[in-house]
Design a protein around this motif. Structure first.
Motif, mmCIF file in Angstrom:
data_model
loop_
_atom_site.group_PDB
_atom_site.id
_atom_site.type_symbol
_atom_site.label_atom_id
_atom_site.label_comp_id
_atom_site.label_asym_id
_atom_site.label_seq_id
_atom_site.Cartn_x
_atom_site.Cartn_y
_atom_site.Cartn_z
ATOM 1 N N ALA A 60 -0.981 4.675 0.927
ATOM 2 C CA ALA A 60 -1.679 4.803 2.220
ATOM 3 C C ALA A 60 -3.188 4.866 2.044
ATOM 4 O O ALA A 60 -3.882 5.642 2.694
ATOM 5 C CB ALA A 60 -1.175 6.028 2.986
ATOM 6 N N THR A 113 3.174 8.566 2.523
ATOM 7 C CA THR A 113 2.878 7.206 2.962
ATOM 8 C C THR A 113 3.990 6.702 3.865
ATOM 9 O O THR A 113 3.751 6.092 4.904
ATOM 10 C CB THR A 113 2.756 6.271 1.753
ATOM 11 O OG1 THR A 113 1.746 6.788 0.896
ATOM 12 C CG2 THR A 113 2.387 4.868 2.200
ATOM 13 N N ASN A 156 1.782 9.957 10.569
ATOM 14 C CA ASN A 156 2.685 9.061 9.843
ATOM 15 C C ASN A 156 4.134 9.494 10.000
ATOM 16 O O ASN A 156 5.020 8.689 10.294
ATOM 17 C CB ASN A 156 2.318 9.037 8.358
ATOM 18 C CG ASN A 156 1.949 7.654 7.888
ATOM 19 O OD1 ASN A 156 1.760 6.736 8.675
ATOM 20 N ND2 ASN A 156 1.828 7.494 6.593
ATOM 21 N N ARG A 199 -5.423 1.535 9.877
ATOM 22 C CA ARG A 199 -6.507 1.931 8.977
ATOM 23 C C ARG A 199 -6.722 0.906 7.861
ATOM 24 O O ARG A 199 -7.545 1.110 6.986
ATOM 25 C CB ARG A 199 -6.185 3.296 8.346
ATOM 26 C CG ARG A 199 -5.965 4.395 9.353
ATOM 27 C CD ARG A 199 -5.286 5.617 8.748
ATOM 28 N NE ARG A 199 -6.115 6.283 7.755
ATOM 29 C CZ ARG A 199 -5.767 6.494 6.505
ATOM 30 N NH1 ARG A 199 -4.591 6.073 6.059
ATOM 31 N NH2 ARG A 199 -6.577 7.114 5.668
ATOM 32 N N SER A 200 -5.982 -0.191 7.886
ATOM 33 C CA SER A 200 -5.972 -1.141 6.777
ATOM 34 C C SER A 200 -7.010 -2.248 6.968
ATOM 35 O O SER A 200 -7.850 -2.196 7.879
ATOM 36 C CB SER A 200 -4.573 -1.733 6.617
ATOM 37 O OG SER A 200 -4.433 -2.385 5.381
ATOM 38 N N HIS A 235 0.603 3.629 11.754
ATOM 39 C CA HIS A 235 -0.583 4.460 11.496
ATOM 40 C C HIS A 235 -1.390 3.907 10.331
ATOM 41 O O HIS A 235 -2.618 3.816 10.390
ATOM 42 C CB HIS A 235 -0.144 5.898 11.204
ATOM 43 C CG HIS A 235 -1.267 6.821 10.850
ATOM 44 N ND1 HIS A 235 -2.191 7.269 11.769
ATOM 45 C CD2 HIS A 235 -1.631 7.377 9.660
ATOM 46 C CE1 HIS A 235 -3.065 8.068 11.173
ATOM 47 N NE2 HIS A 235 -2.741 8.146 9.895
ATOM 48 N N ASN A 236 -0.710 3.520 9.256
ATOM 49 C CA ASN A 236 -1.410 2.955 8.100
ATOM 50 C C ASN A 236 -1.989 1.584 8.422
ATOM 51 O O ASN A 236 -3.076 1.233 7.955
ATOM 52 C CB ASN A 236 -0.456 2.841 6.913
ATOM 53 C CG ASN A 236 -0.053 4.192 6.359
ATOM 54 O OD1 ASN A 236 -0.688 5.197 6.631
ATOM 55 N ND2 ASN A 236 1.030 4.223 5.603
ATOM 56 N N ASN A 264 0.839 -1.200 0.000
ATOM 57 C CA ASN A 264 0.000 0.000 0.000
ATOM 58 C C ASN A 264 0.873 1.250 0.000
ATOM 59 O O ASN A 264 1.010 1.942 1.015
ATOM 60 C CB ASN A 264 -0.931 -0.025 1.220
ATOM 61 C CG ASN A 264 -1.981 1.074 1.168
ATOM 62 O OD1 ASN A 264 -2.051 1.832 0.207
ATOM 63 N ND2 ASN A 264 -2.797 1.150 2.205
ATOM 64 N N GLU A 290 1.576 -2.895 4.790
ATOM 65 C CA GLU A 290 1.616 -1.494 5.175
ATOM 66 C C GLU A 290 3.022 -1.178 5.642
ATOM 67 O O GLU A 290 3.784 -2.068 6.034
ATOM 68 C CB GLU A 290 0.603 -1.220 6.302
ATOM 69 C CG GLU A 290 -0.839 -1.516 5.935
ATOM 70 C CD GLU A 290 -1.424 -0.534 4.928
ATOM 71 O OE1 GLU A 290 -0.729 0.421 4.554
ATOM 72 O OE2 GLU A 290 -2.583 -0.738 4.503
#
Length: 402
Positions: A142, A284, A306, A164-165, A160-161, A139, A156
């Protein structure tokens, strides 16, 4: 889950590698170098020289002149953005189809895609493979869970990412840096070659020379406000580059250097600077942050979760606020710069050294290869009816035209 007894066969696909110089492509090249002696990994790339383990894929690249006549029914306000999206879509889909013959013949356990268009296309073609591969997508944009293309697993690059994944599919391995190449001991004559005084305060920014995202025009305006500072911008040109370079010469005559370097030569440019910054409001990941930190450069960057999670020890500012970067460069105490210069290489060594990430990739590839394959597309009644309707319409239209 049962892990395969032999090392899984990996196909890594990156359509920009060999033509484009971004962090995205740096990641692909570093991953190949990192794992070439650990796993049977084949690189599918968009340009450069081919070999037994590096396949150059025929496709329509995003900057193809043949796409110059593109006509989109879109407001003039959004024309440029829509054209860029369409160019990326064509590149990704044509790259996936161009890679398909070699992928079908390769009997790969895992197909690792770095572009969402490539991932989406190959996912729809899984039924063509004798042995169903697992599709892994990195990803790099992001994207939140709702926008992630269909795949078996998602990589990821930050915590942080990851939060949210897609639950149950996502794992996190950060980008890494080659500490044999990027370290505080690098020497060079970069300042002398570019006429930069030995005692000058030099700010460096590395990224595509463009308005959108990297916001190099913003960096120029902010550094130009410091009458004694020099600015070095290293990156690939974009259509915005001529105007941005003209702005630099207008606001910082004799104090700005624009350069484009192969990745191997970047350490010499970093070594000539005192501080690193990037004008983007969000990244990202941002491999350039950890390259600069590994070189012993203090980092000034956007105050985003991030970037706080990646850089950890830096100066964080609101990059959307005019004057914020200028103030940080002007007002940060010398003792803070010195401490950050010491902390950066330590953090890079502890968390981002490529050698430490190698085994994590080996484990994750084996885990993904051992996953049960997702169900293949089924020829259900609804699909058959739709096909019959389309076929009937084509026959009717043909009869009317005769």
């Amino acid at each position: 889950m049962s892990l395969p007894t032999a090392s899984p066969r990996i196909a890594l696909l990156c359509s920009g590698l060999g033509r484009v110089r971004r962090g995205h492509e740096v990641f692909a090249r570093d991953l190949v170098e990192l794992l070439k002696d650990e796993l049977p990994l084949t690189l599918f790339k968009g340009g450069g020289e081919g070999s037994a383990r590096e396949i150059v894929v025929p496709h329509v690249p995003r900057d193809a002149t043949s796409l110059a006549g593109m006509q989109l029914a879109v407001s003039p306000k959004w024309q440029d953005a829509a054209v860029e999206v369409e160019r990326m879509r064509i590149e990704g889909e044509s790259f996936a189809w161009g890679a398909l013959p070699a992928l079908l013949d390769g009997d790969y356990d895992v197909i690792h895609c770095l572009e969402q268009e490539v991932c989406r296309t190959l996912w729809s073609l899984r039924h063509l493979f004798r042995k169903t591969p697992r599709i892994l997508w990195s990803n790099g944009g992001a994207l939140p869970a709702a926008d992630i293309p269909p795949c078996d697993a998602v990589q990821e690059h930050t915590q942080h990412n990851l939060e949210r994944s897609v639950r149950g599919k996502a794992f996190m391995i950060p980008h890494g840096v080659d500490l044999q190449r990027f370290h505080p001991g690098v020497q060079g004559d970069y300042r002398q070659r570019h006429g930069i005084p030995a005692d000058a305060f030099v700010v460096i920014s590395v990224g595509t020379v463009c308005y959108f995202h990297k916001r190099m025009d913003h960096v120029i305006r902010e550094v130009a406000a410091l009458s004694d500072a020099w600015l070095v911008i290293v990156g690939q040109d974009s259509p915005d580059a001529p105007a941005i370079k003209a702005l630099g010469q207008q606001l910082m005559p004799g104090r700005i250097v624009f350069d484009s370097l192969p990745h191997d030569e970047l350490p010499k440019a970093y070594a000539a600077a005192d501080v690193f910054t990037l004008g983007s409001l969000f990244e990202t990941f941002g491999i350039v942050y950890i390259e600069a930190m590994a070189m012993g450069l203090p980092v000034v960057c956007t105050n985003h979760p991030n970037q706080r999670g990646i850089v950890q020890q830096g100066v964080f500012v609101d990059m959307s606020e005019q004057g914020a970067l200028t103030a940080a460069l002007r007002d940060t105490p010398q003792t803070t710069w010195q401490q950050l210069a010491k902390d950066g290489p330590v953090l890079a060594r502890q968390q981002y050294a490529l050698d430490q990430l190698r085994q994590r990739y080996v484990v994750e590839y084996a885990r993904i290869a051992g996953m049960a394959p997702a169900p293949l597309p089924r020829w259900h009644l609804g699909r058959k009816l739709r096909q019959n309707l389309v076929s009937g319409w084509h026959k009717a239209r043909g009869a009317l035209q005769r």
